[in-house]
Design an enzyme around this catalytic site. Sequence first.
Site, PDB file in Angstrom:
ATOM      1  N   GLU A  40      24.867  22.363 -43.058  1.00  0.00           N
ATOM      2  CA  GLU A  40      24.617  23.162 -44.318  1.00  0.00           C
ATOM      3  C   GLU A  40      24.111  22.292 -45.442  1.00  0.00           C
ATOM      4  OE1 GLU A  40      24.415  26.572 -44.262  1.00  0.00           O
ATOM      5  OE2 GLU A  40      25.707  26.567 -42.344  1.00  0.00           O
ATOM      6  N   GLU A  81      30.373  27.488 -52.000  1.00  0.00           N
ATOM      7  CA  GLU A  81      29.473  27.253 -51.040  1.00  0.00           C
ATOM      8  C   GLU A  81      30.128  27.342 -49.568  1.00  0.00           C
ATOM      9  OE1 GLU A  81      25.991  27.052 -48.845  1.00  0.00           O
ATOM     10  OE2 GLU A  81      26.122  27.220 -50.954  1.00  0.00           O
ATOM     11  N   GLU A  88      27.280  33.820 -44.071  1.00  0.00           N
ATOM     12  CA  GLU A  88      26.307  33.605 -43.554  1.00  0.00           C
ATOM     13  C   GLU A  88      26.327  33.502 -41.939  1.00  0.00           C
ATOM     14  OE1 GLU A  88      23.876  30.727 -45.420  1.00  0.00           O
ATOM     15  OE2 GLU A  88      23.187  32.168 -46.941  1.00  0.00           O
TER      16      GLU A  88
END
Length: 133
Positions: A40, A81, A88
Amino acid sequence: MPEQHASSDRNTLKGRQGLERLWNATRYSRDGFLAAYRDEEAFRQIVHVAALGLPLAWLLGESWGDSILLSAVLLLAMIVELLNSAIENAVDRISLELHPLAKKAKDMGSAAQFTAQSLIVLVWGSYLVHLFL
């Protein structure tokens, strides 16, 4: 509905208890940090900002409370995050097909991260203005 015993409600996939559970949880957390950092880009960027900002928070902070606040907003953005990336990944695991609910979930995660980053700007910006003006 029949009465169930607490022991039968336990998910057998949850693993062990006690110190073994704590050890496993620590390993899973390490794996999560490594996966997020490896896969990520947004998480890597926040880690790099925090790597610079955390020592700076303790150098610039005029008090323990100042340093904690400056540090906390950086760590909060990392937490958000991690959660955003988890959302996601879970959505993508279910389906890569474009769907309004998938978009909504991803957009909400993005909005949470935007809010966390706005908090960094607000806290750090106001603190630096106070400190230097």
